[in-house]
Design a protein around this motif. Sequence first.
Motif, mmCIF file in Angstrom:
data_model
loop_
_atom_site.group_PDB
_atom_site.id
_atom_site.type_symbol
_atom_site.label_atom_id
_atom_site.label_comp_id
_atom_site.label_asym_id
_atom_site.label_seq_id
_atom_site.Cartn_x
_atom_site.Cartn_y
_atom_site.Cartn_z
ATOM 1 N N GLU A 1 -11.346 3.162 0.223
ATOM 2 C CA GLU A 1 -9.951 3.554 -0.006
ATOM 3 C C GLU A 1 -9.037 3.172 1.146
ATOM 4 N N THR A 2 -9.634 2.683 2.279
ATOM 5 C CA THR A 2 -8.821 2.275 3.438
ATOM 6 C C THR A 2 -8.696 0.764 3.571
ATOM 7 N N ILE B 1 -10.335 -4.865 -3.840
ATOM 8 C CA ILE B 1 -9.790 -5.384 -2.586
ATOM 9 C C ILE B 1 -9.204 -6.768 -2.842
ATOM 10 N N TYR C 1 -14.548 -3.137 -5.316
ATOM 11 C CA TYR C 1 -13.767 -2.126 -4.602
ATOM 12 C C TYR C 1 -12.254 -2.365 -4.691
ATOM 13 N N GLN D 1 -0.654 4.708 -1.319
ATOM 14 C CA GLN D 1 -1.946 4.615 -0.643
ATOM 15 C C GLN D 1 -1.734 4.301 0.839
ATOM 16 N N GLN E 1 -3.103 5.209 3.409
ATOM 17 C CA GLN E 1 -4.325 5.048 4.187
ATOM 18 C C GLN E 1 -4.949 3.667 4.005
ATOM 19 N N ARG E 2 -4.486 2.901 2.994
ATOM 20 C CA ARG E 2 -5.116 1.613 2.676
ATOM 21 C C ARG E 2 -4.418 0.497 3.449
ATOM 22 N N LYS E 3 -4.773 0.341 4.710
ATOM 23 C CA LYS E 3 -4.067 -0.600 5.578
ATOM 24 C C LYS E 3 -4.991 -1.605 6.267
ATOM 25 N N LYS E 4 -6.294 -1.518 6.039
ATOM 26 C CA LYS E 4 -7.228 -2.388 6.761
ATOM 27 C C LYS E 4 -7.399 -3.729 6.051
ATOM 28 N N MET F 1 -7.607 -2.861 2.185
ATOM 29 C CA MET F 1 -6.685 -3.419 1.180
ATOM 30 C C MET F 1 -6.956 -4.880 0.879
ATOM 31 N N SER G 1 0.827 -1.203 0.000
ATOM 32 C CA SER G 1 0.000 0.000 0.000
ATOM 33 C C SER G 1 0.861 1.252 0.000
ATOM 34 N N ASN H 1 -6.696 -1.832 12.587
ATOM 35 C CA ASN H 1 -6.777 -2.095 11.143
ATOM 36 C C ASN H 1 -7.154 -3.534 10.795
#
Length: 458
Positions: free
Chosen positions: A217-218, A253, A251, A138, A140-143, A220, A133, A177
């Motif tokens: 956007e959060t 993912i 999305y 990105q 912010q994309r850590k979940k 991944m 990420s 996360n």
Amino acid sequence: MTFQPNSPEARDVAYHLHSYTNARAHQEDGPLIIERGDGAYVIDNSGNRYLEGMAGLWSVGVGFNEPRLAAAAARQMEKLPFYHTFGSRSHGPAVDLAEKLIQLAPVPMSKVFYTNSGSEANDSVLKLLWYRSNAMGQPQRKKIISRLRGYHGVTIASASMTGLPTNHESFDLPIANVLHTGSPHHYRDAREGESEVEFATRLAAELEEMILAEGPETVMAFIAEPVMGAGGVVVPPKTYWARIQEVLRKYDILLVADEVICGFGRTGKMFGSQTFDMKPDVLVMSKQITSSYFPLSAFMINDKVFEPLADESNRIGVLGHGFTAAGHPTGAAIALENIAIIEERGLVANAAEMGGYLHERLREVADHPLVGEVRGVGLLAAVELVLDKQTRSAAEKPGQLGKHAAGRLFAHGVISRPMVDALAFCPPMIVNRGDIDGFLSALGTSLDETADAFGISR
């Protein structure tokens, strides 16, 4: 209990802290000392013989005394007992195994990364996906989204992804996360009158709601076992994986398939992803990769995952992650021989055939007053125990019924595992009809004895 002085049991109680064990109870009761293996059976130090109905820990595919694996280990130990894979070093077994795994992959994969256990593999996956990420700009994309009742290991990160309370309580887990969506267990979690298809559709809608609430956007990745193992051998309902994957694609993912239990034939296909038409971006393997004759795990990643990792390692100058024993030459040599045995002896087909026979025979106990549900696929099965079939309730203390029934099975020569009040059965993939018949005979007797103990008429 009084233990014989200097016996293995006494020394174990004195010096050994066990995994997944009540430490205080163990001081009183002591261990079962297993001394040797014989195919699908193990023998304790008193000479008692047991059908190993859990293949150890869901893991010994080829049986407990396979001479070809011992010989493969000895040959490799004599030739090159250890080397690592740091700093562009490698060795023949690691190269050959990576090539073999990519060839076996159920979907196109790019690279193999070696670790030492399923927990370590899933921990590494989460860490490398965070790295990816950042590489893609990105941060912010850590979940990552896991599921309630899912099992992904016991390190800090992998235990956080695990969705079982005992893996979180008093450990200050889960970490940030890591999110959990619903379990796909129709018997326990469906609403009144809800069909499997309706249940699967609702679970997919709930997953999408979670993604939207968190912010797409959060998020991944989504991590899941094709069939839940330690959470109760939960087989997904019809259309589940099709609906879930639609949401993930919508999305962008990533899908991480945790095949630690399902991989290498357990579900009747080489991978559970094939059984359920999953298209993972990451596929995690352990347990049956070596039939647990040696600690080894690995995961495969596709180009979508690999390319950003490679770019980031080039920017920094190194991919700063790895383990001393990862890709160990002896473990890799055993894995190659183990996979060869699985292929040569048709053990994937045997898992499908004997799995069909197992589930056919298990349906015979479905009418027993203690049996709420029989479920499974291939050589993975569970029998859910209840005291009241209408309310689907068990004893007042969760797990009491399952523990008692597992104890009766053990007394009749079968090692099982109670997962709360469900009995699991996951034998070596070499089992035959006689082994399954013996298990069903012991199960029937054990259920009757348990019903008597709990005052249930039959």
